[in-house]
Design a protein around this motif. Structure first.
Motif, short mmCIF file in Angstrom:
data_model
loop_
_atom_site.label_atom_id
_atom_site.label_comp_id
_atom_site.label_asym_id
_atom_site.label_seq_id
_atom_site.Cartn_x
_atom_site.Cartn_y
_atom_site.Cartn_z
N VAL A 314 0.94 -0.88 0.02
CA VAL A 314 -0.09 -0.33 -0.08
C VAL A 314 0.87 1.03 0.02
N ASP A 315 0.79 2.59 -0.86
CA ASP A 315 0.98 3.91 -1.00
C ASP A 315 0.83 4.37 0.10
N LEU A 316 2.26 3.89 1.13
CA LEU A 316 1.65 4.86 2.71
C LEU A 316 2.46 6.49 2.73
N SER A 317 2.69 7.15 1.32
CA SER A 317 3.62 8.07 1.24
C SER A 317 2.38 9.18 1.78
N ALA A 318 1.26 9.65 1.81
CA ALA A 318 0.27 10.44 1.77
C ALA A 318 0.26 10.86 3.29
N VAL A 319 0.52 9.24 4.19
CA VAL A 319 0.00 9.71 5.88
C VAL A 319 1.08 10.46 6.73
N SER A 320 0.38 11.11 7.19
CA SER A 320 1.02 11.70 7.98
C SER A 320 2.29 11.12 9.78
N SER A 321 2.78 11.68 10.04
CA SER A 321 3.60 11.29 10.92
C SER A 321 2.98 10.76 11.39
N THR A 322 1.75 11.71 12.28
CA THR A 322 0.61 11.57 13.64
C THR A 322 0.14 10.42 13.14
#
Length: 451
Positions: A314-322
């Motif tokens: 799954v592409d997680l590049s848009a998931v914020s650090s929090t």
């Protein structure tokens, strides 16, 4: 009630930490929503009174949406799951058209339970084990032995008692009473959450069901605050905030906390360097290094994105650090909790033990992102743990998390005994860190008072 100045822990707040991330979330996602709800003691009767438990059976459970199962537990037509809450028992069945319907788990003949509590499987027919009355997966009465003796039965109107079903985020909810409010209204604003990895694009990887030595409300409340971390989970203080946790009241049925990881507890006096914090987070496993000006929290979140993207596809590049690493918890009244984060992907459900007001059942799920274009894998078998079986004995459960949950269960056993021994009639709550408990109890009181 007069407004009171919000008490806050000195030092950086959750907002300060999260909005400074290299990959911050939308400000609307973590917007603060605290309201002062008073400071009077709350009675202990809620945890031990049989009268209150009776009122809950009459006025609470039939009038609130209940998370009954995940959709992936019903992948094909005729798949079923049995869900119990208090004295109620419901069979959820996937229909041929893909819809899900739910029926009271009671034969219309003499009330026999059609399927055992907690059962999951597939069947074309629901056959009563007592006398053999048989129903289709649509709840319609199909046959009954010795039909000649039941000329008085209107078979067309003798199907199973149906209850309302709605779905959100891959969760299946049932409403046991009449005239349910729309699920979206009941869970507002949860159903409007815009997550990089939506909850319905995840699946169960672990399910543990534990019998707990405490009332269901006492058990829920133990997980609504981070105030207990300093005494119960002191090993976490070096890499997690606690006293600066953010608490939000998002609606009459919903509250939230955001508990940051990668930022030391305000209780500890000496501040670590960013290099020391990264070592605490990584524990030498990936040998991560900091570049000049980088924060350990950002580096570790980026590492998690890479590793978990490889694991899940799954592409997680848009998931914020929090959302990647923090403990973000939504409580949906009365007994459902979910974490929309990626590395701490838990779901909780607390159900009263119908045989004891001093016991309850705790369902703990872990969810993982589902590979794009693929169906969720078959859900694992539920691991059932008795009162005397620790989470550490659950196969496949992360030992570190199991240890934390066992610390919480130990608290519940002693808390139950301490409350029963107390000569003080109620608990004294913090006005900020324990506001979610007061919020839950005020909502509960409104349900129980409204007959």
């Amino acid at each position: 009630m007069t407004e009171k100045k919000i008490a806050r822990c000195p030092g950086p707040s959750t907002q300060d930490i999260v909005l400074a991330d290299a990959a911050p979330p939308p400000e609307t996602f973590i917007a603060e929503a605290y309201t002062y709800l008073g400071d009077e003691d709350l009675s202990y009767d809620a945890y031990s009174s049989e009268d209150i438990a009776r009122l809950e059976r009459e006025r609470l459970w039939p009038r609130t949406w209940q998370m009954a199962c995940r959709e992936e537990e019903l992948p094909e037509p005729r798949d079923y799951v049995v869900f119990d809450i208090a004295d109620e028992s419901v069979i959820l069945v996937r229909q041929e058209d893909g819809s899900i319907r739910a029926f009271i788990n009671s034969c219309v003949h003499r009330g026999m339970q059609l399927l055992p509590s907690g059962a999951r499987g597939r069947t074309a027919l629901l056959r009563c084990p007592f006398h053999g009355w048989t129903y289709g997966s649509d709840g319609a009465l199909k046959s009954l032995p010795c039909a000649w003796d039941f000329d008085h039965v209107d078979r067309a109107n003798s199907g199973l008692d149906e209850v309302s079903v709605e779905r959100w985020g891959g969760f299946v909810f049932v409403f046991l009473g009449r005239d349910p409010p729309p699920l979206a209204d009941f869970l507002d604003p949860v159903t409007a959450l815009d997550l990089p990895v939506p909850m319905d694009e995840r699946h169960i990887v672990t399910h543990v069901r534990k019998h707990l030595p405490a009332n269901w409300k006492l058990s829920v409340e133990a997980f609504l605050e981070a105030y207990h971390v300093i005494a119960t989970h002191p090993e976490g203080l070096q890499s997690a905030g606690d006293a600066n946790c953010q608490y939000d009241l998002l609606g009459p049925h919903v509250s939230r906390f955001i508990h940051t990881i990668g930022f030391q507890s305000p209780h500890l006096k000496s501040a670590p360097t960013e290099e020391e914090m990264l070592e605490r987070l990584d524990r030498g496993r990936a040998r991560l290094k900091l570049q000049p000006g980088e924060r350990a929290r950002d580096v570790f979140a980026a590492h998690l994105r890479t590793v978990m993207a490889e694991q899940t596809g799954v592409d997680l590049s848009a998931v914020s650090s929090t959302q990647m690493m923090d403990s973000i918890e939504y409580f949906c009244f009365p007994n459902f909790v979910f974490f929309p984060g990626i590395s701490l992907p838990m779901v909780y459900r607390f159900s009263p033990d119908p045989d004891s007001v001093h016991r309850c059942f705790f369902d703990l799920w872990f969810l993982a992102p589902t590979r794009p274009g693929e169906r969720p894998p078959p859900p694992p078998e539920t691991i059932d743990l008795a009162l005397d079986e620790p989470f550490a004995s659950a196969p496949g459960l992360d030992p570190k998390l199991a240890y934390i949950y066992d610390q919480d269960v130990d608290n519940l056993a002693r808390l139950t005994r301490g409350i029963r021994a107390s000569r003080k009639p109620g608990q004294t709550l913090g006005t900020y860190q324990e506001v979610r408990i007061r919020h839950m109890r005020q909502t509960l009181a409104a349900y129980l008072a409204d007959g």
